[in-house]
Design a protein around this motif. Structure first.
Motif, PDB file in Angstrom:
ATOM      1  N   ARG A 162      -0.607 -21.019   1.462  1.00  0.00           N
ATOM      2  CA  ARG A 162       0.263 -20.020   0.850  1.00  0.00           C
ATOM      3  C   ARG A 162      -0.027 -19.939  -0.637  1.00  0.00           C
ATOM      4  O   ARG A 162      -0.568 -20.875  -1.243  1.00  0.00           O
ATOM      5  CB  ARG A 162       1.741 -20.327   1.091  1.00  0.00           C
ATOM      6  CG  ARG A 162       2.235 -21.634   0.528  1.00  0.00           C
ATOM      7  CD  ARG A 162       3.724 -21.827   0.777  1.00  0.00           C
ATOM      8  NE  ARG A 162       4.181 -23.163   0.408  1.00  0.00           N
ATOM      9  CZ  ARG A 162       4.494 -23.538  -0.820  1.00  0.00           C
ATOM     10  NH1 ARG A 162       4.399 -22.678  -1.817  1.00  0.00           N
ATOM     11  NH2 ARG A 162       4.910 -24.763  -1.064  1.00  0.00           N
ATOM     12  N   ILE A 267       8.269 -12.017  -1.252  1.00  0.00           N
ATOM     13  CA  ILE A 267       7.587 -11.197  -0.247  1.00  0.00           C
ATOM     14  C   ILE A 267       6.175 -10.866  -0.708  1.00  0.00           C
ATOM     15  O   ILE A 267       5.212 -10.933   0.074  1.00  0.00           O
ATOM     16  CB  ILE A 267       8.388  -9.914   0.031  1.00  0.00           C
ATOM     17  CG1 ILE A 267       9.750 -10.250   0.650  1.00  0.00           C
ATOM     18  CG2 ILE A 267       7.603  -8.994   0.966  1.00  0.00           C
ATOM     19  CD1 ILE A 267      10.678  -9.054   0.769  1.00  0.00           C
ATOM     20  N   HIS A 269       4.154 -12.498  -2.729  1.00  0.00           N
ATOM     21  CA  HIS A 269       3.267 -13.654  -2.594  1.00  0.00           C
ATOM     22  C   HIS A 269       2.848 -13.844  -1.140  1.00  0.00           C
ATOM     23  O   HIS A 269       1.683 -14.145  -0.842  1.00  0.00           O
ATOM     24  CB  HIS A 269       3.971 -14.920  -3.094  1.00  0.00           C
ATOM     25  CG  HIS A 269       4.123 -14.983  -4.578  1.00  0.00           C
ATOM     26  ND1 HIS A 269       5.082 -15.756  -5.202  1.00  0.00           N
ATOM     27  CD2 HIS A 269       3.443 -14.371  -5.589  1.00  0.00           C
ATOM     28  CE1 HIS A 269       4.983 -15.621  -6.503  1.00  0.00           C
ATOM     29  NE2 HIS A 269       3.991 -14.789  -6.769  1.00  0.00           N
ATOM     30  N   ALA A 270       3.790 -13.657  -0.226  1.00  0.00           N
ATOM     31  CA  ALA A 270       3.487 -13.829   1.197  1.00  0.00           C
ATOM     32  C   ALA A 270       2.523 -12.756   1.688  1.00  0.00           C
ATOM     33  O   ALA A 270       1.570 -13.047   2.420  1.00  0.00           O
ATOM     34  CB  ALA A 270       4.775 -13.804   2.011  1.00  0.00           C
ATOM     35  N   VAL A 274      -1.210 -13.263   3.368  1.00  0.00           N
ATOM     36  CA  VAL A 274      -1.467 -12.844   4.747  1.00  0.00           C
ATOM     37  C   VAL A 274      -2.403 -11.635   4.814  1.00  0.00           C
ATOM     38  O   VAL A 274      -3.306 -11.590   5.665  1.00  0.00           O
ATOM     39  CB  VAL A 274      -0.136 -12.524   5.468  1.00  0.00           C
ATOM     40  CG1 VAL A 274      -0.382 -11.946   6.856  1.00  0.00           C
ATOM     41  CG2 VAL A 274       0.729 -13.782   5.557  1.00  0.00           C
ATOM     42  N   ILE A 355       4.378 -13.323   7.350  1.00  0.00           N
ATOM     43  CA  ILE A 355       4.889 -12.926   6.039  1.00  0.00           C
ATOM     44  C   ILE A 355       6.288 -13.491   5.826  1.00  0.00           C
ATOM     45  O   ILE A 355       6.597 -14.042   4.760  1.00  0.00           O
ATOM     46  CB  ILE A 355       4.882 -11.389   5.906  1.00  0.00           C
ATOM     47  CG1 ILE A 355       3.441 -10.877   5.815  1.00  0.00           C
ATOM     48  CG2 ILE A 355       5.698 -10.940   4.688  1.00  0.00           C
ATOM     49  CD1 ILE A 355       3.312  -9.372   5.903  1.00  0.00           C
ATOM     50  N   GLU A 357       7.693 -16.103   7.268  1.00  0.00           N
ATOM     51  CA  GLU A 357       7.630 -17.561   7.137  1.00  0.00           C
ATOM     52  C   GLU A 357       7.217 -17.970   5.728  1.00  0.00           C
ATOM     53  O   GLU A 357       7.852 -18.840   5.112  1.00  0.00           O
ATOM     54  CB  GLU A 357       6.646 -18.129   8.157  1.00  0.00           C
ATOM     55  CG  GLU A 357       6.485 -19.647   8.069  1.00  0.00           C
ATOM     56  CD  GLU A 357       5.451 -20.190   9.040  1.00  0.00           C
ATOM     57  OE1 GLU A 357       5.264 -21.420   9.070  1.00  0.00           O
ATOM     58  OE2 GLU A 357       4.818 -19.388   9.769  1.00  0.00           O
ATOM     59  N   LYS A 358       6.168 -17.332   5.198  1.00  0.00           N
ATOM     60  CA  LYS A 358       5.681 -17.711   3.876  1.00  0.00           C
ATOM     61  C   LYS A 358       6.633 -17.263   2.770  1.00  0.00           C
ATOM     62  O   LYS A 358       6.793 -17.955   1.763  1.00  0.00           O
ATOM     63  CB  LYS A 358       4.280 -17.136   3.654  1.00  0.00           C
ATOM     64  CG  LYS A 358       3.223 -17.769   4.554  1.00  0.00           C
ATOM     65  CD  LYS A 358       1.845 -17.201   4.276  1.00  0.00           C
ATOM     66  CE  LYS A 358       0.810 -17.784   5.254  1.00  0.00           C
ATOM     67  NZ  LYS A 358       0.713 -19.243   5.161  1.00  0.00           N
ATOM     68  N   ALA A 359       7.286 -16.118   2.940  1.00  0.00           N
ATOM     69  CA  ALA A 359       8.231 -15.642   1.928  1.00  0.00           C
ATOM     70  C   ALA A 359       9.427 -16.574   1.805  1.00  0.00           C
ATOM     71  O   ALA A 359       9.895 -16.864   0.694  1.00  0.00           O
ATOM     72  CB  ALA A 359       8.688 -14.228   2.258  1.00  0.00           C
ATOM     73  N   GLU A 361       9.452 -19.706   2.462  1.00  0.00           N
ATOM     74  CA  GLU A 361       8.988 -20.956   1.859  1.00  0.00           C
ATOM     75  C   GLU A 361       8.775 -20.815   0.354  1.00  0.00           C
ATOM     76  O   GLU A 361       8.747 -21.816  -0.370  1.00  0.00           O
ATOM     77  CB  GLU A 361       7.660 -21.379   2.497  1.00  0.00           C
ATOM     78  CG  GLU A 361       7.759 -21.861   3.938  1.00  0.00           C
ATOM     79  CD  GLU A 361       6.386 -22.129   4.539  1.00  0.00           C
ATOM     80  OE1 GLU A 361       5.366 -21.752   3.900  1.00  0.00           O
ATOM     81  OE2 GLU A 361       6.327 -22.702   5.639  1.00  0.00           O
ATOM     82  N   ASP A 362       8.608 -19.586  -0.125  1.00  0.00           N
ATOM     83  CA  ASP A 362       8.270 -19.343  -1.526  1.00  0.00           C
ATOM     84  C   ASP A 362       9.471 -19.612  -2.431  1.00  0.00           C
ATOM     85  O   ASP A 362      10.589 -19.161  -2.156  1.00  0.00           O
ATOM     86  CB  ASP A 362       7.804 -17.890  -1.691  1.00  0.00           C
ATOM     87  CG  ASP A 362       7.163 -17.632  -3.034  1.00  0.00           C
ATOM     88  OD1 ASP A 362       7.905 -17.520  -4.038  1.00  0.00           O
ATOM     89  OD2 ASP A 362       5.928 -17.553  -3.092  1.00  0.00           O
ATOM     90  N   CYS A 377      14.800 -11.176   5.105  1.00  0.00           N
ATOM     91  CA  CYS A 377      13.398 -10.900   4.813  1.00  0.00           C
ATOM     92  C   CYS A 377      12.775 -10.038   5.917  1.00  0.00           C
ATOM     93  O   CYS A 377      12.093  -9.049   5.635  1.00  0.00           O
ATOM     94  CB  CYS A 377      12.630 -12.211   4.660  1.00  0.00           C
ATOM     95  SG  CYS A 377      10.898 -11.988   4.235  1.00  0.00           S
TER      96      CYS A 377
END
Length: 385
Positions: A162, A267, A269-270, A274, A355, A357-359, A361-362, A377
Motif C-alpha cells: 500500500r 481513498i 492513496h488506495a 490498486v 480499494i 481495504e487499503k483506504a 488501512e490508510d 468507503c
C-alpha cells in the motif's frame, strides 16, 4: 490537549530563483549532486538547464530518473544505488510530487536500515529516523503536492502493498527553491490535476480534526488562492501572476496537511496503489463526494470555505453556506476539467474491495471530521464507479 507544530524550511522564492541552485548546493556543503527527476521534467528541457548550471559551477552530478508516477519502493533503492555510485553528498529533487517524494525517500534510505515500512507514519515510524541524512534541495515544477516543504514521502511499499507515508520532521528539505516560471509550460491536464491536489490538501487540512491555528490560517488562504488562480491558469498557462499564486497555495497546503487530512486522501492513496491513477486527479474526482459526506459534521468549517471561495454570507446560516461550499467545489472540478467518476480514470468494479481495504488501512482518514468506516468507503467508491 497540547499541540506541537513547526515549519521552518528554508525557501528561495520567486521567478528566476532556479538560478540560485549552485549557490544553495555549496551552502549545503555539496560537491557531488544526485539529481532526482522524471521523464516529463527531462522532456521539458528543465534538466538541461540544471545540468548547465551545475557544470558551470564545477559541481559533479548525475541524473536519476527511473521513477513511477506513483513512486514504488524499487525506485527508491535504485536511487540509493545511484547516490552511492556517484558518492554523492547532496540530493536535488526536481519535478512534481513523485520525484521530490522519491528524492526524500532516497535521502532516508541512504543511511537508514531496511525495511522502509519501519518509518511508516501510521506506526509512529518517525521515531526511528535518527541517523545521518544527506542535504536535500527540493525544486517543484508543479503547483500541487507542496512536497518541497513537506516532512514526508509517500511510496508504495513492497511488504505492505500500500501507499505508505514515511514521516519525520527531520525529513524536511534543507532548502526549497520555488520558481513559478518552471510551471508556465505545464500542460493543461497536469496543471489541473496538481492544482486540485493543492486545493485538496488545503481543504482536507482545514476541515480535519485537531487544533493547529497556524495550519488553519494557511489552509484557508490556500483555498482562497487556488479557487481563483487555478481556473485562471487553465485559461492562460503563461499567466505568471496566477502561477505564482498556485505555487503559494501548494506550499500552504504542504504545510497545512501536517495538521491532518481526510477520507479523500485515504481513498486516493488506495486508488493509486490498486489502479495506478495520478494522485492529484484521484483526489479531485473523489473530493466532491467526500465533502458531501463530511458537510453536516463540519458545517462551520465548510461555511468558512464557502466564504474563502467567494460566497457572501448575506445572513445565511453555516449549514446553508456549507452546502454552497460543496456546490462551489463541484463547480471548480468541472471548470478545470476533472472527470466526475473514478470509472472515467480506469477504476473498474472488481477493484472496489481492494480499494476499500487499503483506504480503511490508510492513516489519512483518522483525522477526517466524520468517522469513516469500510461501509462508508464502499458507498462512496461505488457511487463513483
Amino acid at each position: 490537549m497540547p499541540t506541537r507544530f513547526s515549519f521552518p524550511t528554508r525557501v528561495v522564492w520567486g521567478a528566476g530563483s532556479i538560478g540560485k541552485l549552485a549557490e544553495e548546493v555549496r551552502l549545503a556543503g555539496g560537491l557531488k549532486v544526485l539529481v532526482v527527476t522524471d521523464r516529463g521534467v527531462i522532456d521539458a528541457g528543465i534538466i538541461d538547464h540544471v545540468r548547465r548550471m551545475l557544470e558551470e559551477a564545477q559541481l559533479a552530478h548525475s541524473v536519476f530518473s527511473e521513477i513511477h508516477s506513483n513512486p514504488i519502493e524499487s525506485d527508491v533503492w535504485r536511487g540509493v544505488a545511484a547516490f552511492r555510485e556517484l558518492d554523492a553528498d547532496v540530493i536535488v529533487g526536481i519535478g512534481g510530487g513523485a520525484p521530490i517524494d522519491t528524492a526524500r525517500a532516497i535521502r532516508l534510505a541512504v543511511h537508514h536500515p531496511q525495511p522502509l515500512s519501519r518509518y511508516d507514519d501510521a506506526a509512529d515510524g518517525g521515531r526511528f529516523v535518527t541517523g545521518e541524512l544527506p542535504p536535500l534541495i527540493a525544486i517543484p515544477t508543479t503547483a500541487g503536492t507542496g512536497s518541497e516543504i513537506s516532512r514526508s514521502a509517500v511510496v508504495l511499499l513492497d511488504d505492505t502493498k500500500r501507499k505508505t507515508v514515511l514521516f519525520s520532521p527531520r525529513l524536511m528539505s534543507t532548502c526549497a527553491i520555488v520558481d513559478p516560471e518552471l510551471t508556465t509550460g505545464l500542460p493543461a491536464k497536469p496543471t489541473a490535476w496538481t492544482g486540485m491536489d493543492a486545493f485538496t490538501h488545503c481543504l482536507e487540512a482545514y476541515v480535519s480534526l485537531g487544533d493547529h491555528p497556524l495550519a488553519d490560517a494557511l489552509a484557508i488562504e490556500g483555498i482562497r488562492l487556488a479557487s481563483r488562480a487555478l481556473p485562471a491558469v487553465m485559461k492562460n498557462g503563461g499567466d505568471l501572476s496566477s502561477r505564482t499564486e498556485m505555487m503559494s497555495a501548494a506550499m500552504m497546503g504542504g504545510i497545512a496537511l501536517t495538521k491532518g487530512l481526510g477520507a479523500a486522501h485515504a481513498i486516493a492513496h488506495a486508488v493509486g496503489a490498486v489502479a495506478d491513477v495520478h494522485h492529484g486527479l484521484t483526489n479531485a474526482v473523489v473530493l466532491p463526494a467526500v465533502c458531501r459526506f463530511n458537510e453536516a459534521q463540519a458545517h462551520p468549517r465548510f461555511a468558512r470555505v464557502a466564504e474563502a471561495m467567494g460566497e457572501d454570507r448575506k445572513g445565511r446560516s453555516d449549514r446553508e453556506l456549507a452546502d454552497r461550499a460543496c456546490t462551489r467545489i463541484e463547480s471548480l472540478c468541472r471548470e478545470v476539467g476533472i472527470p466526475p467518476k473514478l470509472s472515467d480514470v480506469g477504476v473498474v468494479p472488481n477493484m472496489i474491495p481492494a480499494i476499500v481495504e487499503k483506504a480503511v488501512e490508510d492513516a489519512s482518514h483518522r483525522t477526517n471530521p466524520r468517522p469513516f468506516t469500510a461501509d462508508d468507503c464502499e458507498r462512496i467508491v461505488r457511487s463513483l464507479v
